[in-house]
Design a protein around this motif. Structure first.
Motif, PDB file in Angstrom:
ATOM      1  N   GLU A   8     -13.872  82.621  77.034  1.00  0.00           N
ATOM      2  CA  GLU A   8     -13.490  81.260  77.430  1.00  0.00           C
ATOM      3  C   GLU A   8     -12.000  80.947  77.242  1.00  0.00           C
ATOM      4  O   GLU A   8     -11.579  79.809  77.424  1.00  0.00           O
ATOM      5  N   SER A   9     -11.208  81.936  76.872  1.00  0.00           N
ATOM      6  CA  SER A   9      -9.757  81.734  76.733  1.00  0.00           C
ATOM      7  C   SER A   9      -9.039  82.432  77.886  1.00  0.00           C
ATOM      8  O   SER A   9      -9.436  83.525  78.301  1.00  0.00           O
ATOM      9  N   PRO A  10      -7.972  81.829  78.424  1.00  0.00           N
ATOM     10  CA  PRO A  10      -7.326  82.390  79.606  1.00  0.00           C
ATOM     11  C   PRO A  10      -6.352  83.532  79.317  1.00  0.00           C
ATOM     12  O   PRO A  10      -5.510  83.435  78.422  1.00  0.00           O
ATOM     13  N   LEU A  11      -6.495  84.592  80.087  1.00  0.00           N
ATOM     14  CA  LEU A  11      -5.536  85.682  80.154  1.00  0.00           C
ATOM     15  C   LEU A  11      -4.863  85.524  81.506  1.00  0.00           C
ATOM     16  O   LEU A  11      -5.492  85.685  82.552  1.00  0.00           O
ATOM     17  N   LEU A  13      -2.337  86.428  84.432  1.00  0.00           N
ATOM     18  CA  LEU A  13      -1.559  87.497  85.057  1.00  0.00           C
ATOM     19  C   LEU A  13      -0.435  86.833  85.840  1.00  0.00           C
ATOM     20  O   LEU A  13      -0.695  86.052  86.761  1.00  0.00           O
ATOM     21  N   THR A  14       0.795  87.139  85.471  1.00  0.00           N
ATOM     22  CA  THR A  14       1.920  86.420  86.067  1.00  0.00           C
ATOM     23  C   THR A  14       3.119  87.328  86.334  1.00  0.00           C
ATOM     24  O   THR A  14       3.320  88.328  85.638  1.00  0.00           O
ATOM     25  N   ASN A  15       3.911  86.975  87.346  1.00  0.00           N
ATOM     26  CA  ASN A  15       5.158  87.700  87.618  1.00  0.00           C
ATOM     27  C   ASN A  15       6.374  86.896  87.162  1.00  0.00           C
ATOM     28  O   ASN A  15       7.507  87.213  87.504  1.00  0.00           O
ATOM     29  N   GLU A  16       6.104  85.842  86.396  1.00  0.00           N
ATOM     30  CA  GLU A  16       7.184  85.048  85.799  1.00  0.00           C
ATOM     31  C   GLU A  16       7.015  85.041  84.285  1.00  0.00           C
ATOM     32  O   GLU A  16       5.964  84.659  83.781  1.00  0.00           O
ATOM     33  N   ARG A  17       8.043  85.439  83.579  1.00  0.00           N
ATOM     34  CA  ARG A  17       7.966  85.472  82.122  1.00  0.00           C
ATOM     35  C   ARG A  17       7.973  84.045  81.564  1.00  0.00           C
ATOM     36  O   ARG A  17       8.934  83.305  81.784  1.00  0.00           O
ATOM     37  N   PRO A  18       6.918  83.622  80.868  1.00  0.00           N
ATOM     38  CA  PRO A  18       6.915  82.284  80.265  1.00  0.00           C
ATOM     39  C   PRO A  18       8.022  82.175  79.215  1.00  0.00           C
ATOM     40  O   PRO A  18       8.270  83.126  78.466  1.00  0.00           O
ATOM     41  N   LYS A  19       8.685  81.035  79.171  1.00  0.00           N
ATOM     42  CA  LYS A  19       9.820  80.870  78.259  1.00  0.00           C
ATOM     43  C   LYS A  19       9.401  80.790  76.795  1.00  0.00           C
ATOM     44  O   LYS A  19      10.098  81.262  75.912  1.00  0.00           O
ATOM     45  N   LYS A  20       8.249  80.179  76.537  1.00  0.00           N
ATOM     46  CA  LYS A  20       7.811  79.997  75.148  1.00  0.00           C
ATOM     47  C   LYS A  20       6.528  80.784  74.877  1.00  0.00           C
ATOM     48  O   LYS A  20       5.526  80.245  74.453  1.00  0.00           O
ATOM     49  N   ALA A  21       6.583  82.098  75.132  1.00  0.00           N
ATOM     50  CA  ALA A  21       5.365  82.900  74.961  1.00  0.00           C
ATOM     51  C   ALA A  21       5.721  84.285  74.415  1.00  0.00           C
ATOM     52  O   ALA A  21       5.447  85.291  75.033  1.00  0.00           O
ATOM     53  N   LYS A  22       6.342  84.300  73.251  1.00  0.00           N
ATOM     54  CA  LYS A  22       6.760  85.588  72.688  1.00  0.00           C
ATOM     55  C   LYS A  22       5.591  86.366  72.100  1.00  0.00           C
ATOM     56  O   LYS A  22       5.373  87.533  72.418  1.00  0.00           O
ATOM     57  N   GLU A  23       4.808  85.707  71.217  1.00  0.00           N
ATOM     58  CA  GLU A  23       3.741  86.427  70.524  1.00  0.00           C
ATOM     59  C   GLU A  23       2.512  86.646  71.404  1.00  0.00           C
ATOM     60  O   GLU A  23       1.667  87.466  71.083  1.00  0.00           O
ATOM     61  N   LEU A  39      -7.493  90.318  71.158  1.00  0.00           N
ATOM     62  CA  LEU A  39      -7.052  89.121  70.422  1.00  0.00           C
ATOM     63  C   LEU A  39      -7.704  87.854  70.966  1.00  0.00           C
ATOM     64  O   LEU A  39      -8.094  86.964  70.211  1.00  0.00           O
ATOM     65  N   LEU A  40      -7.829  87.780  72.292  1.00  0.00           N
ATOM     66  CA  LEU A  40      -8.497  86.626  72.895  1.00  0.00           C
ATOM     67  C   LEU A  40      -9.986  86.616  72.567  1.00  0.00           C
ATOM     68  O   LEU A  40     -10.566  85.574  72.271  1.00  0.00           O
ATOM     69  N   SER A  41     -10.578  87.779  72.609  1.00  0.00           N
ATOM     70  CA  SER A  41     -12.012  87.899  72.335  1.00  0.00           C
ATOM     71  C   SER A  41     -12.352  87.438  70.924  1.00  0.00           C
ATOM     72  O   SER A  41     -13.386  86.805  70.691  1.00  0.00           O
ATOM     73  N   LYS A  42     -11.447  87.731  69.987  1.00  0.00           N
ATOM     74  CA  LYS A  42     -11.659  87.345  68.585  1.00  0.00           C
ATOM     75  C   LYS A  42     -11.104  85.951  68.267  1.00  0.00           C
ATOM     76  O   LYS A  42     -11.085  85.538  67.114  1.00  0.00           O
ATOM     77  N   LYS A  43     -10.639  85.271  69.307  1.00  0.00           N
ATOM     78  CA  LYS A  43     -10.078  83.914  69.159  1.00  0.00           C
ATOM     79  C   LYS A  43      -8.833  83.883  68.264  1.00  0.00           C
ATOM     80  O   LYS A  43      -8.532  82.862  67.645  1.00  0.00           O
ATOM     81  N   LYS A  44      -8.108  85.005  68.214  1.00  0.00           N
ATOM     82  CA  LYS A  44      -6.855  85.041  67.455  1.00  0.00           C
ATOM     83  C   LYS A  44      -5.696  84.499  68.294  1.00  0.00           C
ATOM     84  O   LYS A  44      -4.627  84.196  67.766  1.00  0.00           O
ATOM     85  N   LEU A  45      -5.909  84.405  69.593  1.00  0.00           N
ATOM     86  CA  LEU A  45      -4.974  83.743  70.500  1.00  0.00           C
ATOM     87  C   LEU A  45      -5.765  82.765  71.361  1.00  0.00           C
ATOM     88  O   LEU A  45      -6.909  83.040  71.726  1.00  0.00           O
ATOM     89  N   LYS A  46      -5.142  81.641  71.695  1.00  0.00           N
ATOM     90  CA  LYS A  46      -5.795  80.673  72.582  1.00  0.00           C
ATOM     91  C   LYS A  46      -5.525  81.000  74.043  1.00  0.00           C
ATOM     92  O   LYS A  46      -6.281  80.626  74.939  1.00  0.00           O
TER      93      LYS A  46
END
Length: 203
Positions: A8-11, A13-23, A39-46
């Motif tokens: 239920e968390s979004p992965l 796929l993008t060709n633009e590097r998000p500005k505030k998405a380092k980790e 990491l998404l599966s374990k809910k360690k990232l939203k």
């Protein structure tokens, strides 16, 4: 840009590097993909981003890195404007299933609706959307690519849940009940209802 849901968390796929998405920014290679999914599966990232400069190739490259299951499904509307829902694994869902070898996606979508709900006399009105989600089977992550179609039927007979597939309920739902059902559903189902023109007749 494509949105793939993992637990239920979004992965994204993008060709633009998000500005505030380092980790939570990952390159589109096998190891990084599996790390992001884990990491998404374990809910360690939203949320996580998979970056590749070529937007036209990004989905194809992603699908080369993970086993893909192609499925077809239906958002089925009856003459009263009600939508056909199934309940499985404690959540409201729409009927869908795997495309068999030699079968078209459209045929698979109709067959799965019939098998899972008992509804017949289905007509495909138009293609709606393709959704993506990752799940785990036999210890391996897989990508389900589901092609959804808006269908119509005049069927008013008995609804029959396919219990062998874990379906416990089949129901026609009008606008108010749809809204309530979507509170206990999946992100990939919720985004199918973003097209409000579907339900102009219900408003």
């Amino acid at each position: 840009m494509y949105e793939v849901f993992v637990n239920e968390s979004p992965l994204i796929l993008t060709n633009e590097r998000p500005k505030k998405a380092k980790e939570n920014l990952f390159e589109l290679d096998g190891d990084s993909i599996m790390q992001a999914i884990g990491l998404l599966s374990k809910k360690k990232l939203k949320k996580a981003y998979l970056y590749h400069p070529d937007g036209d190739k990004i989905l194809k490259l992603f699908m080369h890195k993970i086993p893909v299951i192609v499925a077809g499904g239906g958002l089925v509307v009856n003459p009263k404007g009600k939508v056909l829902f199934i309940k499985r694994n404690g959540k409201w869902d729409l009927p869908k299933g795997k495309v068999d070898k030699g079968e078209t996606i459209e045929s698979a979508a109709i067959r799965e609706v019939e098998e899972e709900t008992g509804v017949t006399g289905l007509t495909i009105d138009r293609f709606l959307k393709t959704t993506y989600h990752v799940f785990k089977r036999n210890g391996e992550y897989r990508l389900k690519q589901t092609h959804w179609f808006v269908m119509s039927t005049a069927y008013d007979g008995k609804l029959v849940a396919e219990k062998s597939e874990g379906i416990v309920k089949v129901r026609w739902k009008g606008p108010k009940k749809i809204k309530k059902a979507l509170q206990n559903s999946y992100m990939n189902i919720k985004i199918l209802f973003d097209d409000t023109s579907l339900f102009d007749q219900n408003s």
